[in-house]
Design a protein around this motif. Structure first.
Motif, short mmCIF file in Angstrom:
data_model
loop_
_atom_site.label_atom_id
_atom_site.label_comp_id
_atom_site.label_asym_id
_atom_site.label_seq_id
_atom_site.Cartn_x
_atom_site.Cartn_y
_atom_site.Cartn_z
N ARG A 161 15.83 3.31 -3.42
CA ARG A 161 14.85 3.33 -4.49
C ARG A 161 13.82 2.22 -4.23
O ARG A 161 14.19 1.05 -4.07
N LEU A 162 12.56 2.59 -4.18
CA LEU A 162 11.48 1.63 -3.93
C LEU A 162 10.78 1.35 -5.26
O LEU A 162 10.20 2.25 -5.86
N ILE A 163 10.84 0.09 -5.69
CA ILE A 163 10.40 -0.25 -7.04
C ILE A 163 9.14 -1.10 -7.00
O ILE A 163 9.17 -2.27 -6.61
N ASP A 164 8.03 -0.50 -7.41
CA ASP A 164 6.81 -1.26 -7.65
C ASP A 164 6.93 -1.93 -9.02
O ASP A 164 7.59 -1.42 -9.93
N ALA A 169 0.83 -1.20 0.00
CA ALA A 169 0.00 0.00 0.00
C ALA A 169 0.87 1.26 0.00
O ALA A 169 1.95 1.27 0.59
N PRO A 170 0.41 2.34 -0.65
CA PRO A 170 1.17 3.58 -0.65
C PRO A 170 1.52 4.08 0.75
O PRO A 170 2.59 4.65 0.97
N SER A 171 0.62 3.86 1.72
CA SER A 171 0.89 4.31 3.08
C SER A 171 2.10 3.59 3.67
O SER A 171 2.93 4.18 4.37
N VAL A 172 2.22 2.29 3.38
CA VAL A 172 3.37 1.52 3.85
C VAL A 172 4.63 1.98 3.13
O VAL A 172 5.70 2.13 3.73
N ARG A 173 4.49 2.23 1.85
CA ARG A 173 5.64 2.69 1.07
C ARG A 173 6.18 4.00 1.63
O ARG A 173 7.39 4.21 1.69
N ARG A 174 5.28 4.90 2.05
CA ARG A 174 5.73 6.18 2.63
C ARG A 174 6.51 5.94 3.92
O ARG A 174 7.50 6.63 4.20
N LYS A 175 6.06 4.98 4.72
CA LYS A 175 6.77 4.66 5.96
C LYS A 175 8.17 4.14 5.66
O LYS A 175 9.14 4.52 6.33
N VAL A 176 8.30 3.30 4.66
CA VAL A 176 9.60 2.76 4.29
C VAL A 176 10.51 3.88 3.81
O VAL A 176 11.69 3.95 4.18
N LYS A 177 9.98 4.76 2.99
CA LYS A 177 10.79 5.85 2.45
C LYS A 177 11.26 6.79 3.55
O LYS A 177 12.38 7.31 3.50
N ARG A 224 -7.17 -1.07 -0.76
CA ARG A 224 -6.27 0.08 -0.63
C ARG A 224 -6.76 1.05 0.44
O ARG A 224 -5.97 1.53 1.26
N VAL A 225 -8.06 1.31 0.44
CA VAL A 225 -8.62 2.25 1.42
C VAL A 225 -8.53 1.67 2.83
O VAL A 225 -8.11 2.35 3.77
N ILE A 226 -8.90 0.41 2.98
CA ILE A 226 -8.85 -0.21 4.32
C ILE A 226 -7.42 -0.26 4.83
O ILE A 226 -7.16 -0.05 6.03
N ALA A 227 -6.46 -0.52 3.93
CA ALA A 227 -5.05 -0.60 4.34
C ALA A 227 -4.53 0.72 4.89
O ALA A 227 -3.52 0.75 5.61
N GLN A 228 -5.21 1.82 4.57
CA GLN A 228 -4.78 3.13 5.06
C GLN A 228 -5.22 3.39 6.49
O GLN A 228 -4.78 4.34 7.13
N HIS A 229 -6.11 2.53 7.03
CA HIS A 229 -6.53 2.67 8.42
C HIS A 229 -5.33 2.36 9.32
O HIS A 229 -4.64 1.35 9.12
N PRO A 230 -5.03 3.19 10.30
CA PRO A 230 -3.80 3.01 11.10
C PRO A 230 -3.74 1.71 11.89
O PRO A 230 -2.65 1.26 12.28
#
Length: 501
Positions: A298-301, A283-291, A419-425
């Motif tokens: 470099r994070l490669i989807d 999920a993009p939210s997880v990707r932001r945490k990694v970054k 994707r939306v549910i994955a954004q829930h903290p």
């Protein structure tokens, strides 16, 4: 005369980079010169065991240097390798052995029981001490090969079969995906180019070598670049982090679960040498945490399949942020289209089935003309996935065609709801399926794994969805679970969820 035999790469590297480290397995290390010599010995040993260039040869083993050497040795003598999924039951292995027509099996001690139960094998070679009836010991075979022995590389054409990889078989029996010598060569060129591999790289291979991610992302392309392959059979986040730190790993493929685990390690491992992480389905939210934790990486989807000899798109560094959520643009030599149900190409931004063609794409399935014909049309491979391509040519994944939920005449993409549910903290993982409903035909149901100590409820998840989705897309049911069923590639088995709902 140069051919399409991948093993020839070792000859070149053994000459040009003789003393450079090629392969690491725990404390054992081989230079390119040493690896090339060992592959010659393994090739001679396999020939002595009775393996021929006409054989399909199964390998039932975990990630080890011996496995890599045997793959390269089979390529050298011209035989077809069939890496076998060691997670399968013996009866499932028997199906693959029979369907493929495998004549020889190379196995580790851990799988001696499985090897003993397999029928119809002409040659059995034990990579350890557990020798079943009729098997020969690799150690003894190698002992009979003098150091310095040379085995000529078999001449191979681009269209010759290099190996078979059997898919996970979530809907039916596993299917043997053909990888030709040309497919593999095209993928290796693409991996070196897209990942910017050089001889300075040290690439960790933790994905099993029976899987396309282990073999080809970048997998054996490491040797094309003159880089170093570091092996591990473990999937534990702490172990992988320790190896990455000790070996100064510069790149690796990670499953989402391992990535989550590495984020929670304390203390944080030294990953200053790491320059890329390759993953899919995060999920993009997880990707932001990694970054935020690894800003230099470099994070490669990616989007890919076994039928595509791994990925056909990688996200480039220049568009990591501006195209967040996209899966990148096609590799050179790969063509991607989005088509409607009439097989007509649609406009940018319009959803449809993803189809691909190019040198990397498998010509079909082994001994399965019906499935091959059904998934090919006018030179294109029909992936069965739904996506869209934007104005800049970047691919966006929407859903598996079979995962579209039809509710009240509307199509709901389960991936969008996930994707939306994955954004829930409070949410660690989620899977969404369609379940029968007397009024709407189908309605969404979400299976949610919460973070430890979370007290969120199903109604909390639904409220979160109501704040971000149209009402008809909000799951009617939310079930909090401790785990999700998965196949051998780590993908959630939605078929199993449907069967139990």
């Amino acid at each position: 005369m140069a051919t399409s035999n991948f093993a020839e790469v070792l000859r070149v590297q053994a000459l040009r980079r003789a003393d450079r480290e090629a392969l690491v397995d725990g404390d054992a290390r081989w230079t390119y010169a040493e690896l090339d010599a060992e592959v010659d010995r393994h090739a001679a040993a396999l020939l002595a065991a009775g393996v021929t260039a006409a054989d399909l040869v199964g390998i039932l083993a975990r990630n080890t240097a011996t496995y890599v050497m045997q793959l390269l040795a089979l390529s050298r003598i011209g035989a077809v390798a069939v890496p076998l999924n060691w997670r399968l039951h013996a009866t499932e292995q028997s199906y693959v052995i029979s369907q493929a027509g495998i004549a020889a099996l190379l196995y580790d001690d851990d799988f001696a029981g499985v090897a003993e139960a397999l029928p119809g094998l002409r040659v059995l070679v034990a990579n350890g001490s557990s020798v079943v009836d009729g098997a020969q010991r690799l150690e003894a075979l190698l002992a009979g090969q003098p150091r310095g022995i040379r085995v000529a590389d078999a001449e191979k054409a681009p269209g010759d079969v290099h190996r078979l990889l059997y898919t996970s078989g979530t809907t039916a029996h596993p299917k043997g995906v053909i990888h030709t010598c040309g497919n593999v060569a095209a993928n290796h060129r693409a991996q070196v180019l897209e990942l910017e591999l050089t001889q300075q790289d040290r690439i960790l291979v933790s994905a099993p070598l029976f899987h396309v991610s282990g073999l080809e992302a970048p997998g054996l392309a490491v040797f094309v670049a003159g880089a170093t392959m570091v092996l591990t059979p473990t999937f534990k986040a702490a172990d992988i982090a320790a190896i990455a730190e000790r070996e100064r790993i510069t790149g690796m493929v990670l499953a989402a679960q391992i990535l989550f685990g590495m984020l929670d390690l304390d203390p944080v491992p030294d990953l200053s040498a790491l320059r890329y992480l390759l993953f899919a389905g995060v999920a993009p939210s997880v990707r932001r945490k990694v970054k935020a934790r690894l800003p230099h990486v470099r994070l490669i989807d990616t989007f890919g399949m076994t039928e595509c000899c791994n990925g056909v798109t990688y996200m480039d560094a220049a568009h990591e942020d501006s195209k967040l959520g996209a899966l990148g643009a096609p590799f050179p030599g790969v063509h991607i289209r989005i088509v409607d149900e009439s097989f007509r190409e649609v406009a940018p931004g319009v959803e449809g089935e993803i189809i691909v063609r190019g040198e990397k794409i498998s010509p079909g399935y082994w001994r399965d003309e019906e499935t091959t014909k059904r998934t090919r049309r006018d030179g294109w491979f029909l992936t069965g996935d739904v996506g869209r391509i934007d104005e800049d040519g970047y691919l966006w994944f929407v859903d598996r065609r079979t995962d579209l939920i039809k509710s009240g005449g509307e199509n709901i993409a389960s991936a969008e709801v996930e994707r939306v549910i994955a954004q829930h903290p409070d949410v660690a993982e989620v899977a969404v399926i369609g379940v029968a409903d007397p009024q709407w035909d189908e309605v969404p149901k979400a299976f949610v794994i919460l973070h430890p100590a979370s007290r969120a409820t199903g109604e909390d998840i639904r409220a979160h969805c109501l704040a971000h989705l149209a009402k008809f897309k909000v799951p009617k049911y939310v079930q909090i679970v401790e785990s999700l069923p998965r196949n051998d590639s780590g993908k959630v088995l939605k078929k199993s969820l449907r069967e139990t709902s």
